[in-house]
Design an enzyme around this catalytic site. Structure first.
Site, short mmCIF file in Angstrom:
data_model
loop_
_atom_site.label_atom_id
_atom_site.label_comp_id
_atom_site.label_asym_id
_atom_site.label_seq_id
_atom_site.Cartn_x
_atom_site.Cartn_y
_atom_site.Cartn_z
N LYS A 22 0.84 -1.20 0.00
CA LYS A 22 0.00 0.00 0.00
C LYS A 22 0.88 1.25 0.00
CE LYS A 22 -1.68 1.74 4.01
NZ LYS A 22 -1.42 3.17 4.23
N ASN A 23 1.91 1.27 0.84
CA ASN A 23 2.68 2.51 1.01
C ASN A 23 3.68 2.76 -0.09
OD1 ASN A 23 1.15 2.95 3.23
ND2 ASN A 23 2.72 2.38 4.72
N CYS A 116 -5.82 12.33 11.38
CA CYS A 116 -6.32 10.95 11.34
C CYS A 116 -6.24 10.35 12.73
CB CYS A 116 -5.52 10.13 10.34
SG CYS A 116 -3.98 9.58 10.99
N ARG A 121 -1.91 15.01 11.24
CA ARG A 121 -0.97 14.63 10.18
C ARG A 121 -0.45 15.92 9.57
NH1 ARG A 121 -1.74 9.12 9.02
NH2 ARG A 121 0.16 9.03 7.78
N ASP A 305 4.38 0.92 11.98
CA ASP A 305 3.18 0.25 11.48
C ASP A 305 3.05 -1.17 12.01
OD1 ASP A 305 3.37 1.76 8.16
OD2 ASP A 305 2.74 2.53 10.12
N ARG A 397 -8.51 -0.42 4.30
CA ARG A 397 -7.62 0.60 3.73
C ARG A 397 -6.27 -0.01 3.34
NH1 ARG A 397 -6.19 4.70 7.53
NH2 ARG A 397 -4.83 5.27 5.80
#
Ligand code: EPZ
Length: 417
Positions: A22-23, A116, A121, A305, A397
């Site tokens: 994803k990142n 968030c 952020r 993460d 997500r």
């Protein structure tokens, strides 16, 4: 609102192919804007954050369509340089489009990405870097109005190795005249993947993965094809699930070196781990031991993460483990939910102390954020009884289909509307 139901306490076993990162794919999708032509992103994970990026690309006038597991983007028809608030707020990392639009169009207008679950952020480092490149950035009414003017390459030092600011600056520098030297750049592997895509597109970017990245802007770009790197946090999640529940798993489409701090922690906790640049396997008896102190840090340190995910795996370990969260202000929101399942975790500011308990019990819990939700999956698999996880949109997500993946490992798990 869907919920995931897990009947835990069963060991897991099997082989799993890890999704694309994803990142990595989020900055790569923003980077497709740089080239007035086609980009084919192979192995693009089907995530809600990717769908949000697709909506932004289509709003800008680009074409974006799925071709099986690949996403084809054509940025030739791009005709806008603004992103409306509603689209900016859908995805926290939408700010990554700013540098790319500025490089392609000479101007860009977006709003602040909403705060968030992890705390504010801020984008101050992004904006400071763009200003040092020569862009004029006005902040008014919650909107960011940027004009490239005569963006010219120069040496720009980041005050902290921000992943997003590094990526935004690389993309903006692709539109600046001359050479930009980014000092104190973030070194995450996803930035290396962005560089690989940009090089395939004809951009002159070198040094990603080190603290100094060099960009020579205004290169002639071409159609590009790129396969997204494996998602190291998704890989860490499935390893933690087997570590917690007990059993054995072999992951494919994984680069062990990208999550070596996580596998080292799981090995210290008593798991057998072995891997290379293609496969990674873990075996666990389920009864783990505590591992002292885990400090999150920029890559190659322990990834923030994976903090919630490793914490969930250690809830039944013998002894106490101390977590120190050095990256985000508010990244322990999953703790209250884990305590509903019988976990013994105490938080004071950025420190969390996890004392292992004999038994976790299934409970009704709610996802607080993406990785906090993943932690609930891990804890539910290790708990006795049934765990019902609500607010699962957070998990979508970043994970393509965790129910499919965990069921493939033998978990008793289902999703209900
Ligand atoms: C990226 O977020 C990742 N997201 C995050 O993954 C990850 O946790 C984070 O990097 C750290 O590795 C994506 O890549 C899409 P940062 P980013 O800028 O770029 C502060 C997940 O779960 N900061 O490196 O936002 C910031 O508040 C997500 O997959 C400023 O103060 O992270 C944070 O405390 C969560 N000003 C720290 O720096 C700025 O202008 C690190 O943030 C920018 C950041």
């Amino acid at each position: 609102m869907n919920e995931i139901i897990i009947r835990g306490g069963k060991p897991l076993e099997g082989t799993l192919r890890v999704q694309g990162a994803k990142n990595s794919v989020l900055p790569i999708l923003a980077a497709t804007v740089l080239h007035p032509g086609r980009s084919l992103i192979r192995g693009c994970p089907r995530l809600s954050d990717v769908e949000a990026s697709v909506r932004i690309l289509r709003h800008l006038g680009c074409e974006a369509r799925w071709e099986g597991p690949d996403l084809a983007v054509d940025a030739a028809p791009l005709c806008r340089w603004d992103i409306p608030d509603c689209l900016m707020r859908e995805m926290r990392s939408s700010v990554i489009f700013l540098g790319a639009i500025l490089a392609r169009c000479g101007r860009a207008e977006t709003s602040y990405p909403g705060g968030c679950e992890l705390g504010p952020r801020p984008v101050d480092l992004h904006l400071a870097a763009l200003r040092k490149l020569g862009a004029r950035v006005r902040e008014e009414g919650g909107r960011l109005c940027c004009e490239a003017g005569e963006m010219a390459g120069r040496e720009i030092a980041l005050s902290l190795p921000s992943v997003g600011a590094t990526e935004n600056l690389i993309l903006a520098a692709c539109g600046a005249a001359g050479e930009t030297l980014i000092v104190n750049a973030a070194r995450e592997p996803e930035i290396g993947d962005l560089q690989a895509f940009l090089q395939a597109m004809g951009c002159d970017v070198r040094g990603a993965g080190t603290s100094t990245v060099r960009v020579v802007g205004r290169q002639r770009t071409r159609d590009a094809v790129h396969t997204v790197m494996p998602d190291r946090i998704a890989a860490a999640t499935y390893l933690a699930a087997v570590a917690a529940a007990g059993g054995e798993v072999e992951l494919t489409n994984v680069r062990a070196s990208h999550l070596s701090t996580v596998t080292a922690a799981l090995h210290e906790a008593g798991c057998e781990v072995c891997g290379d640049e293609e496969r990674l396997s873990l075996r666990s008896g389920g009864a783990l031991r505590s591992i002292g102190t885990v400090r999150t840090a920029p890559y190659p340190g322990f990834p923030t993460d994976a903090q919630a995910i490793l914490m969930a795996a250690l809830l039944r370990s013998r002894g106490a483990t101390v977590f120190v969260e050095n990256i985000f202000e508010n990244r322990y929101r999953h703790v209250d939910e884990l305590c509903r399942m019988g976990a013994d975790v105490h938080v004071a500011d950025r420190v969390a102390v996890v004392t292992g308990v004999e038994r976790l019990s299934g409970a009704a819990v709610r996802c607080t954020d993406l990785r906090g939700g993943a932690a609930l999956l891990v804890a539910g698999l290790a708990a006795q009884g049934t765990t019902r996880i609500g607010e699962v949109h957070h998990i979508r997500r970043g994970y393509e289909d965790p129910v499919r993946d965990l069921r493939a490992l033998g978990a008793d798990i289902e999703e209900r509307p």
